[in-house]
Design a protein around this motif. Sequence first.
Motif, PDB file in Angstrom:
ATOM      1  N   ALA A 155       0.217   7.984  -7.239  1.00 21.42           N
ATOM      2  CA  ALA A 155      -0.308   9.353  -7.046  1.00 21.42           C
ATOM      3  C   ALA A 155       0.014  10.274  -8.220  1.00 21.42           C
ATOM      4  N   LYS A 169     -10.514   7.994  -8.250  1.00 18.42           N
ATOM      5  CA  LYS A 169     -11.329   8.093  -7.033  1.00 18.42           C
ATOM      6  C   LYS A 169     -12.675   7.385  -7.218  1.00 18.42           C
ATOM      7  N   TYR A 176       2.385   1.524  -3.699  1.00 20.10           N
ATOM      8  CA  TYR A 176       1.424   1.904  -4.732  1.00 20.10           C
ATOM      9  C   TYR A 176       0.797   3.273  -4.467  1.00 20.10           C
ATOM     10  N   THR A 177       0.602   3.644  -3.208  1.00 22.02           N
ATOM     11  CA  THR A 177       0.079   4.981  -2.905  1.00 22.02           C
ATOM     12  C   THR A 177       1.027   6.050  -3.444  1.00 22.02           C
ATOM     13  N   VAL A 230       0.837  -1.204   0.000  1.00 22.51           N
ATOM     14  CA  VAL A 230       0.000   0.000   0.000  1.00 22.51           C
ATOM     15  C   VAL A 230       0.869   1.250   0.000  1.00 22.51           C
ATOM     16  N   ARG A 231       1.939   1.264   0.791  1.00 21.78           N
ATOM     17  CA  ARG A 231       2.857   2.423   0.784  1.00 21.78           C
ATOM     18  C   ARG A 231       3.448   2.635  -0.604  1.00 21.78           C
ATOM     19  N   ARG A 290      -9.555  -0.220   1.564  1.00 22.45           N
ATOM     20  CA  ARG A 290      -8.484  -0.865   2.326  1.00 22.45           C
ATOM     21  C   ARG A 290      -9.075  -1.609   3.506  1.00 22.45           C
ATOM     22  N   VAL A 324      -5.586   6.801  -6.699  1.00 17.72           N
ATOM     23  CA  VAL A 324      -5.613   6.908  -5.243  1.00 17.72           C
ATOM     24  C   VAL A 324      -6.025   5.573  -4.623  1.00 17.72           C
ATOM     25  N   LEU A 325      -5.779   5.468  -3.317  1.00 14.73           N
ATOM     26  CA  LEU A 325      -6.255   4.332  -2.540  1.00 14.73           C
ATOM     27  C   LEU A 325      -7.759   4.502  -2.354  1.00 14.73           C
ATOM     28  N   CYS A 326      -8.543   3.575  -2.888  1.00 14.97           N
ATOM     29  CA  CYS A 326     -10.009   3.670  -2.845  1.00 14.97           C
ATOM     30  C   CYS A 326     -10.612   2.804  -1.752  1.00 14.97           C
ATOM     31  N   PHE A 373      -6.904   0.326  -5.694  1.00 10.34           N
ATOM     32  CA  PHE A 373      -6.426   1.598  -6.222  1.00 10.34           C
ATOM     33  C   PHE A 373      -7.075   1.881  -7.561  1.00 10.34           C
TER      34      PHE A 373
END
Length: 119
Positions: free
Chosen positions: A24, A43, A19-20, A16-17, A33, A29-31, A40
Amino acid sequence: MYDHIGLKVGNIDASVRFYTAALAPLGYVLCSRDESGAGFGPKGEPALWLYLRKGPAAAGAHIAFRAPDHAAIRKFHSEGLKTGGRDNGAAGARADYSPSYFAAFLIDPDGNNVEAVCT
């Protein structure tokens, strides 16, 4: 052409770190979790799903994300390197692919080849 892609990962937090940060600059964005996965995409429209892997790692996949411009590709590469990605090809022209192909490549924390490209 596709609706979504799923990747199995060994460490959901590390992925997650990565790909975030890397996605970006491309506008993703992280949609979604939870403890077993993350989604991702634009939005509200996750298209890349990460699932916590149970068992041994499989061979890596290749994923290419469309980028809006060369600056976004450079930022994708630099941010991905800062968050656990390994270089697999710095941002630049790839004339052997096509005259207008510009891309960068990273290896994510699970060994997948992740590309950002614009043509």
